[in-house]
Write a protein that holds these residues in place. Structure first.
Motif, mmCIF file in Angstrom:
data_model
loop_
_atom_site.group_PDB
_atom_site.id
_atom_site.type_symbol
_atom_site.label_atom_id
_atom_site.label_comp_id
_atom_site.label_asym_id
_atom_site.label_seq_id
_atom_site.Cartn_x
_atom_site.Cartn_y
_atom_site.Cartn_z
ATOM 1 N N UNK A 101 -6.339 -2.897 -7.803
ATOM 2 C CA UNK A 101 -5.394 -2.933 -6.693
ATOM 3 C C UNK A 101 -5.514 -4.247 -5.925
ATOM 4 N N UNK A 102 -6.753 -4.713 -5.727
ATOM 5 C CA UNK A 102 -6.967 -6.005 -5.059
ATOM 6 C C UNK A 102 -6.273 -7.108 -5.842
ATOM 7 N N UNK A 103 -6.448 -7.101 -7.168
ATOM 8 C CA UNK A 103 -5.805 -8.120 -8.011
ATOM 9 C C UNK A 103 -4.283 -7.962 -7.978
ATOM 10 N N UNK A 104 -3.816 -6.726 -7.941
ATOM 11 C CA UNK A 104 -2.382 -6.469 -7.906
ATOM 12 C C UNK A 104 -1.719 -6.992 -6.646
ATOM 13 N N UNK A 105 -2.488 -7.056 -5.565
ATOM 14 C CA UNK A 105 -1.964 -7.615 -4.319
ATOM 15 C C UNK A 105 -2.032 -9.134 -4.306
ATOM 16 N N UNK A 160 -10.480 -0.540 3.391
ATOM 17 C CA UNK A 160 -11.835 -0.928 3.777
ATOM 18 C C UNK A 160 -12.212 -2.308 3.240
ATOM 19 N N UNK A 161 -11.360 -2.908 2.401
ATOM 20 C CA UNK A 161 -11.632 -4.237 1.850
ATOM 21 C C UNK A 161 -10.748 -5.325 2.454
ATOM 22 N N UNK A 162 -9.640 -4.945 3.073
ATOM 23 C CA UNK A 162 -8.661 -5.932 3.514
ATOM 24 C C UNK A 162 -8.372 -5.830 5.000
ATOM 25 N N UNK A 163 -7.730 -6.879 5.506
ATOM 26 C CA UNK A 163 -7.268 -6.902 6.888
ATOM 27 C C UNK A 163 -5.815 -7.335 6.864
ATOM 28 N N UNK A 164 -4.965 -6.613 7.596
ATOM 29 C CA UNK A 164 -3.548 -6.980 7.685
ATOM 30 C C UNK A 164 -3.403 -7.933 8.859
ATOM 31 N N UNK A 183 -12.816 -14.168 -1.658
ATOM 32 C CA UNK A 183 -13.027 -13.660 -0.309
ATOM 33 C C UNK A 183 -12.250 -14.517 0.684
ATOM 34 N N UNK A 184 -11.647 -13.900 1.663
ATOM 35 C CA UNK A 184 -10.836 -14.535 2.700
ATOM 36 C C UNK A 184 -9.529 -15.116 2.178
ATOM 37 N N UNK A 185 -9.154 -14.827 0.940
ATOM 38 C CA UNK A 185 -7.861 -15.278 0.457
ATOM 39 C C UNK A 185 -6.770 -14.431 1.109
ATOM 40 N N UNK A 186 -5.620 -15.051 1.320
ATOM 41 C CA UNK A 186 -4.499 -14.401 2.001
ATOM 42 C C UNK A 186 -3.310 -14.340 1.058
ATOM 43 N N UNK A 187 -2.616 -13.223 1.064
ATOM 44 C CA UNK A 187 -1.430 -13.034 0.245
ATOM 45 C C UNK A 187 -0.309 -12.519 1.132
ATOM 46 N N UNK A 188 0.873 -13.100 1.006
ATOM 47 C CA UNK A 188 2.031 -12.649 1.766
ATOM 48 C C UNK A 188 2.948 -11.878 0.825
ATOM 49 N N UNK A 189 3.196 -10.612 1.158
ATOM 50 C CA UNK A 189 3.929 -9.714 0.276
ATOM 51 C C UNK A 189 5.102 -9.082 0.997
ATOM 52 N N UNK A 190 6.072 -8.591 0.216
ATOM 53 C CA UNK A 190 7.182 -7.847 0.799
ATOM 54 C C UNK A 190 6.660 -6.538 1.367
ATOM 55 N N UNK A 191 7.187 -6.145 2.502
ATOM 56 C CA UNK A 191 6.737 -4.916 3.167
ATOM 57 C C UNK A 191 7.510 -3.733 2.598
ATOM 58 N N UNK A 218 13.970 -10.264 4.475
ATOM 59 C CA UNK A 218 12.997 -9.284 3.997
ATOM 60 C C UNK A 218 11.742 -9.373 4.844
ATOM 61 N N UNK A 219 11.274 -8.234 5.354
ATOM 62 C CA UNK A 219 10.043 -8.204 6.122
ATOM 63 C C UNK A 219 8.867 -8.466 5.179
ATOM 64 N N UNK A 220 7.877 -9.184 5.685
ATOM 65 C CA UNK A 220 6.692 -9.454 4.885
ATOM 66 C C UNK A 220 5.451 -9.006 5.641
ATOM 67 N N UNK A 221 4.362 -8.865 4.891
ATOM 68 C CA UNK A 221 3.079 -8.498 5.471
ATOM 69 C C UNK A 221 2.034 -9.410 4.845
ATOM 70 N N UNK A 222 1.141 -9.944 5.675
ATOM 71 C CA UNK A 222 0.059 -10.794 5.182
ATOM 72 C C UNK A 222 -1.208 -9.962 5.099
ATOM 73 N N UNK A 223 -1.904 -10.087 3.969
ATOM 74 C CA UNK A 223 -3.126 -9.331 3.729
ATOM 75 C C UNK A 223 -4.240 -10.312 3.405
#
Length: 60
Positions: free
Chosen positions: A25-29, A55-59, A34-42, A4-9
Motif C-alpha cells: 500500500x505504501x508503494x501504491x501511494x 500509523x505510517x503516514x502523515x497527511x 522516509x519523509x518522501x511526499x506524494x500528491x494524489x487525487x482525493x 481535482x482536489x488533491x491530498x499530500x501524504x
C-alpha cells in the motif's frame, strides 16, 4: 473548468517489519524513502489506502 482536489501524504515511519500488504500500500501511494511526499487525487480509494496505513503516514 473543474479542479481535482488533491491530498499530500508523507511517509513518517519505516514500513520495515510491517505486513506485506501494508508495504504494498505504501508503494501504491508512490512513497519510497522516509519523509518522501506524494500528491494524489482525493478519491475514496486513496483515502482508504491512507486509512489502512495511517500509523505510517502523515497527511499534509
Amino acid at each position: 473548468m473543474t479542479t481535482q482536489q488533491t491530498v499530500k501524504v508523507q511517509l513518517v515511519r519505516s514500513p520495515i517489519g510491517t505486513k506485506e500488504d501494508h508495504r504494498a500500500t505504501v508503494r501504491g501511494l508512490g512513497l519510497r524513502k522516509l519523509n518522501s511526499i506524494s500528491e494524489l487525487k482525493d478519491t475514496p480509494e486513496v483515502r482508504g489506502m491512507i486509512n489502512k496505513i495511517a500509523y505510517l503516514v502523515k497527511v499534509i
